[in-house]
Write a protein that holds these residues in place. Structure first.
Motif, PDB file in Angstrom:
ATOM      1  N   GLY A  89      19.488   8.276   5.275  1.00 14.57           N
ATOM      2  CA  GLY A  89      19.141   9.589   4.762  1.00 14.57           C
ATOM      3  C   GLY A  89      18.270   9.549   3.521  1.00 14.57           C
ATOM      4  O   GLY A  89      18.091  10.567   2.860  1.00 14.57           O
ATOM      5  N   ARG A  90      17.719   8.388   3.179  1.00 14.49           N
ATOM      6  CA  ARG A  90      16.858   8.279   1.990  1.00 14.49           C
ATOM      7  C   ARG A  90      15.386   8.508   2.318  1.00 14.49           C
ATOM      8  O   ARG A  90      14.569   8.608   1.419  1.00 14.49           O
ATOM      9  CB  ARG A  90      17.021   6.903   1.350  1.00 14.49           C
ATOM     10  N   ALA A  91      15.033   8.581   3.600  1.00 13.31           N
ATOM     11  CA  ALA A  91      13.635   8.794   3.992  1.00 13.31           C
ATOM     12  C   ALA A  91      13.601   9.789   5.152  1.00 13.31           C
ATOM     13  O   ALA A  91      14.594   9.997   5.856  1.00 13.31           O
ATOM     14  CB  ALA A  91      12.994   7.474   4.412  1.00 13.31           C
ATOM     15  N   HIS A  92      12.442  10.393   5.328  1.00 13.55           N
ATOM     16  CA  HIS A  92      12.259  11.350   6.422  1.00 13.55           C
ATOM     17  C   HIS A  92      11.683  10.629   7.636  1.00 13.55           C
ATOM     18  O   HIS A  92      11.150   9.526   7.534  1.00 13.55           O
ATOM     19  CB  HIS A  92      11.308  12.472   5.993  1.00 13.55           C
ATOM     20  N   LEU A  93      11.790  11.291   8.782  1.00 13.98           N
ATOM     21  CA  LEU A  93      11.238  10.720  10.001  1.00 13.98           C
ATOM     22  C   LEU A  93       9.718  10.614   9.909  1.00 13.98           C
ATOM     23  O   LEU A  93       9.125   9.676  10.459  1.00 13.98           O
ATOM     24  CB  LEU A  93      11.654  11.570  11.215  1.00 13.98           C
ATOM     25  N   ALA A  94       9.107  11.530   9.176  1.00 10.64           N
ATOM     26  CA  ALA A  94       7.651  11.478   9.011  1.00 10.64           C
ATOM     27  C   ALA A  94       7.225  10.207   8.262  1.00 10.64           C
ATOM     28  O   ALA A  94       6.181   9.627   8.569  1.00 10.64           O
ATOM     29  CB  ALA A  94       7.165  12.713   8.261  1.00 10.64           C
ATOM     30  N   ASP A  95       8.038   9.747   7.300  1.00  4.62           N
ATOM     31  CA  ASP A  95       7.728   8.505   6.592  1.00  4.62           C
ATOM     32  C   ASP A  95       7.771   7.316   7.547  1.00  4.62           C
ATOM     33  O   ASP A  95       6.917   6.427   7.487  1.00  4.62           O
ATOM     34  CB  ASP A  95       8.721   8.269   5.449  1.00  4.62           C
ATOM     35  N   PHE A  96       8.766   7.308   8.419  1.00  3.39           N
ATOM     36  CA  PHE A  96       8.882   6.226   9.386  1.00  3.39           C
ATOM     37  C   PHE A  96       7.698   6.212  10.350  1.00  3.39           C
ATOM     38  O   PHE A  96       7.110   5.164  10.622  1.00  3.39           O
ATOM     39  CB  PHE A  96      10.204   6.359  10.148  1.00  3.39           C
ATOM     40  N   LYS A  97       7.331   7.408  10.851  1.00  2.43           N
ATOM     41  CA  LYS A  97       6.184   7.502  11.764  1.00  2.43           C
ATOM     42  C   LYS A  97       4.897   7.085  11.071  1.00  2.43           C
ATOM     43  O   LYS A  97       4.060   6.384  11.658  1.00  2.43           O
ATOM     44  CB  LYS A  97       6.044   8.940  12.292  1.00  2.43           C
ATOM     45  N   GLU A  98       4.721   7.523   9.840  1.00  3.75           N
ATOM     46  CA  GLU A  98       3.526   7.154   9.080  1.00  3.75           C
ATOM     47  C   GLU A  98       3.443   5.645   8.899  1.00  3.75           C
ATOM     48  O   GLU A  98       2.379   5.039   9.060  1.00  3.75           O
ATOM     49  CB  GLU A  98       3.551   7.855   7.728  1.00  3.75           C
ATOM     50  N   PHE A  99       4.572   5.016   8.583  1.00  5.40           N
ATOM     51  CA  PHE A  99       4.577   3.564   8.408  1.00  5.40           C
ATOM     52  C   PHE A  99       4.212   2.856   9.709  1.00  5.40           C
ATOM     53  O   PHE A  99       3.440   1.894   9.708  1.00  5.40           O
ATOM     54  CB  PHE A  99       5.952   3.091   7.912  1.00  5.40           C
ATOM     55  N   LEU A 100       4.764   3.322  10.820  1.00  7.59           N
ATOM     56  CA  LEU A 100       4.454   2.695  12.111  1.00  7.59           C
ATOM     57  C   LEU A 100       2.982   2.844  12.469  1.00  7.59           C
ATOM     58  O   LEU A 100       2.347   1.888  12.939  1.00  7.59           O
ATOM     59  CB  LEU A 100       5.327   3.291  13.218  1.00  7.59           C
ATOM     60  N   ILE A 101       2.422   4.026  12.242  1.00  5.97           N
ATOM     61  CA  ILE A 101       1.012   4.245  12.596  1.00  5.97           C
ATOM     62  C   ILE A 101       0.107   3.367  11.731  1.00  5.97           C
ATOM     63  O   ILE A 101      -0.798   2.695  12.240  1.00  5.97           O
ATOM     64  CB  ILE A 101       0.652   5.739  12.470  1.00  5.97           C
ATOM     65  N   VAL A 102       0.355   3.341  10.442  1.00  9.83           N
ATOM     66  CA  VAL A 102      -0.465   2.516   9.548  1.00  9.83           C
ATOM     67  C   VAL A 102      -0.280   1.035   9.866  1.00  9.83           C
ATOM     68  O   VAL A 102      -1.234   0.252   9.856  1.00  9.83           O
ATOM     69  CB  VAL A 102      -0.134   2.829   8.073  1.00  9.83           C
ATOM     70  N   GLY A 103       0.946   0.623  10.185  1.00 11.04           N
ATOM     71  CA  GLY A 103       1.205  -0.776  10.530  1.00 11.04           C
ATOM     72  C   GLY A 103       0.489  -1.194  11.799  1.00 11.04           C
ATOM     73  O   GLY A 103      -0.077  -2.290  11.877  1.00 11.04           O
ATOM     74  N   ILE A 104       0.491  -0.329  12.808  1.00 11.06           N
ATOM     75  CA  ILE A 104      -0.200  -0.646  14.059  1.00 11.06           C
ATOM     76  C   ILE A 104      -1.704  -0.712  13.840  1.00 11.06           C
ATOM     77  O   ILE A 104      -2.378  -1.606  14.358  1.00 11.06           O
ATOM     78  CB  ILE A 104       0.182   0.375  15.150  1.00 11.06           C
ATOM     79  N   VAL A 105      -2.240   0.221  13.065  1.00 10.33           N
ATOM     80  CA  VAL A 105      -3.678   0.188  12.760  1.00 10.33           C
ATOM     81  C   VAL A 105      -4.018  -1.094  12.000  1.00 10.33           C
ATOM     82  O   VAL A 105      -5.034  -1.753  12.274  1.00 10.33           O
ATOM     83  CB  VAL A 105      -4.099   1.443  11.963  1.00 10.33           C
TER      84      VAL A 105
END
Length: 122
Positions: A89-105
């Motif tokens: 509960g310390r991060a939002h789902l949008a943070d997780f999605k953003e990290f995955l997208i930037v990591g894949i790029v």
């Protein structure tokens, strides 16, 4: 006592010069790299400079692959850490999605750079 040392040192000098001769052993040939030398030229027998260049090129190829795999593990580790933060509960789902997208790029960019480097050296 001094004369014995002189005789012994001269005897060792004579033995050392007599033993020193060309070694004509049947040494094995170093296998040639299959990828060719720098610039794409095939490595000829006895061309040690082209062989060094081919091994240099192969070494940089392996280094690029290792760095790409390290980046992959770093992105996966960061994604797992971000998922743990989301689960707690310390991060939002949008943070997780953003990290995955930037990591894949980032991974795609690193793979493209490694591929470009391999093609440039070929």
């Amino acid at each position: 006592m001094k004369s014995i040392r002189h005789v012994a040192s001269r005897a060792c000098l004579v033995i050392a010069t007599c033993v020193q001769s060309a070694a004509m052993a049947a040494l094995p040939n170093i296998p040639k790299p299959s990828g060719g030398g720098i610039g794409g030229a095939a490595v000829q027998d006895g061309d040690w400079l082209a062989m060094i260049g081919a091994y240099f090129k192969a070494g940089f190829t392996i280094l690029g692959l290792v760095l790409g795999s390290l980046a992959f593990f770093a992105v996966i580790g960061g994604a797992l850490k971000k998922w743990k933060e989301y689960s707690d509960g310390r991060a939002h789902l949008a943070d997780f999605k953003e990290f995955l997208i930037v990591g894949i790029v980032l991974l795609v960019f690193i793979i493209m750079l490694a591929n470009y480097a391999m093609q440039t050296m070929a």
